[in-house]
Enzyme design. Structure first.
Site, PDB file in Angstrom:
ATOM      1  N   CYS A 175       0.805  -1.225   0.000  1.00 57.19           N
ATOM      2  CA  CYS A 175       0.000   0.000   0.000  1.00 57.19           C
ATOM      3  C   CYS A 175       0.838   1.276   0.000  1.00 57.19           C
ATOM      4  CB  CYS A 175      -0.948   0.002   1.189  1.00 57.19           C
ATOM      5  SG  CYS A 175      -2.022  -1.457   1.261  1.00 57.19           S
ATOM      6  N   HIS A 325      -3.691   6.943   1.226  1.00 53.42           N
ATOM      7  CA  HIS A 325      -4.025   5.583   0.816  1.00 53.42           C
ATOM      8  C   HIS A 325      -5.409   5.256   1.360  1.00 53.42           C
ATOM      9  CE1 HIS A 325      -4.242   1.318   0.546  1.00 53.42           C
ATOM     10  NE2 HIS A 325      -3.968   1.122   1.824  1.00 53.42           N
ATOM     11  N   ASN A 355     -10.056  -1.016  -0.345  1.00 56.98           N
ATOM     12  CA  ASN A 355      -8.606  -0.856  -0.286  1.00 56.98           C
ATOM     13  C   ASN A 355      -7.994  -1.522  -1.514  1.00 56.98           C
ATOM     14  OD1 ASN A 355      -5.849  -1.104   0.209  1.00 56.98           O
ATOM     15  ND2 ASN A 355      -6.097  -1.597   2.377  1.00 56.98           N
TER      16      ASN A 355
END
Length: 399
Positions: A175, A325, A355
């Site tokens: 990420c 993020h 996500n």
């Protein structure tokens, strides 16, 4: 090192900021944008005054800036809602949305593949930037889920039809990958003389999710996003500062570790060579301690952004947009509160995609730019964080 709360405490160096006038060289995180392109010999400073310019061994000074000039994104066609997910695991829309802010996610299915998705995002970014694929000097594929163990970037280069064979390679940082790719692009431009760098963030974490584990399967989706980073003069520089860290102690809280298969389909040595050949391996499903990752993010992400701002010599009030993020809406809200940024200056598309790991920042940026929300000249504070554990931030200008 663990503290009283049980959360690992990364060692972050104490900043000693020195602010001084810049003479045509734009500030750049942690070190000057003065890039030395030739090696130096010990004692060069001592003898420089007695050597003519043509004979000097002193390094040549290069003043380069870089700017973001194009973006693009692509998502799979298959959408999975919270209600659909509740049919295969014990959960419901309210439980998911309240805890995460997620309502839908996109998942690769059938003949879809991540490389094609990444190439689609890349083509859109190149089109916006008005950059021909043959003018690319470098392609960075930021992914932790490549479709080839040896990397996917060269296949993207192939799909783009680059005839000049630009260097293409993968960056694996989950990420945090896109932020690391962005800084890597800047370093190649500033120190290597590159002109056009394509940075892609793309992941298909749905392939590594345990769909019976409601603690993790509700979170992840697949997507790709891309930006074109272009060389410019120092006055136009669009990367003001950055801050990067990692701490392997946190790996236990978020990982997808390699594991041996129970049976070995490789050639059997019949015991003639003990312990050989090794068993074949594969990666486990994503394992995550959500509470610890949450605590890590809300503490260290705003701190990293503050460091990047300090290195850039900018106040938090200079931020037009906060783009984190897209992991959890509660994390996004907590960081915005710490930085005293109102919700109307926070970019979030988490509800629609979940996500998407390295893709989340460029995907959200692309939507914000194409909708007219983010305008040329505006300053964005962006940060990635996740597996490794790694985290980092960058203060950039769009356009």
């Amino acid at each position: 090192m663990a503290n009283a709360s049980g959360l690992f405490t990364p060692s972050v160096p104490k900043l000693k900021l020195r602010v001084r006038p810049l003479t045509g060289i734009h500030r750049f995180e942690g070190f000057s944008a003065k890039v030395f392109c030739l090696g130096t010999n010990e004692g060069a400073d001592k003898h420089a005054s007695t050597v003519s310019p043509s004979q000097s061994r002193m390094p040549r000074l290069v003043s380069k800036g870089c700017k973001l000039v194009g973006c693009g994104s692509a998502v799979p066609t298959r959408q999975i809602s919270n209600d659909e997910l509740s049919k295969i695991v014990d959960t419901n829309d309210e439980w998911i949305s309240v805890r995460t802010g997620i309502r839908n996610r996109r998942v690769l299915t059938g003949g879809d593949n991540l490389t094609s998705l990444a190439a689609e995002a890349a083509k859109k970014a190149l089109e916006m930037a008005k950059v021909d694929p043959d003018d690319l000097d470098l392609i960075l594929m930021c992914t932790s889920t490549p479709e080839d163990l040896f990397g996917s970037a060269p296949q993207i280069q192939k799909q783009l039809g680059c005839k000049t064979n630009p260097l293409s390679y993968d960056i694996t940082a989950a990420c945090s990958g896109f932020v690391l790719g962005l800084i890597s692009a800047a370093c190649h431009i500033r120190g290597g003389g590159f002109k056009n760098v394509l940075v892609i963030g793309a992941d298909a974490l749905s392939r590594y999710v345990d769909w019976t584990d409601r603690g993790t399967c509700i979170l992840f989706g697949d997507a790709a996003g891309a930006v074109v980073v272009q060389a410019c003069n120092s006055e136009e520089d669009g990367l003001f500062g950055f801050d990067l860290h990692s701490n392997g102690d946190g790996q236990r809280h978020l990982n997808a570790a390699i594991r041996e298969k129970e049976t070995n389909s490789a050639v059997d040595s019949n015991g003639s060579v003990p312990g050989f050949p090794p068993k074949q391996s594969s990666y486990s499903c994503i394992q995550m301690n959500g509470k610890e990752v949450f605590r890590f993010a809300v503490k260290y992400v705003p701190q990293s952004i503050e460091y990047a701002l300090e290195k850039a010599g900018l106040p938090a009030s200079s931020i037009d947009w906060l783009l984190l993020h897209q992991a959890n809406q509660r994390i996004i809200d907590a960081v915005a509160t710490r930085l005293e940024l109102p919700s109307e200056r926070v970019i979030s598309n988490l509800a629609n995609y979940g996500n998407t790991s390295a893709a989340s920042i460029p995907l959200a940026l692309d939507e914000a730019v194409r909708s007219g929300k983010v305008k040329p000249g505006q300053t964005i504070a962006t940060a990635g964080f996740g597996a490794g554990l790694t985290w980092g931030s960058a203060i950039v200008r769009w356009g």
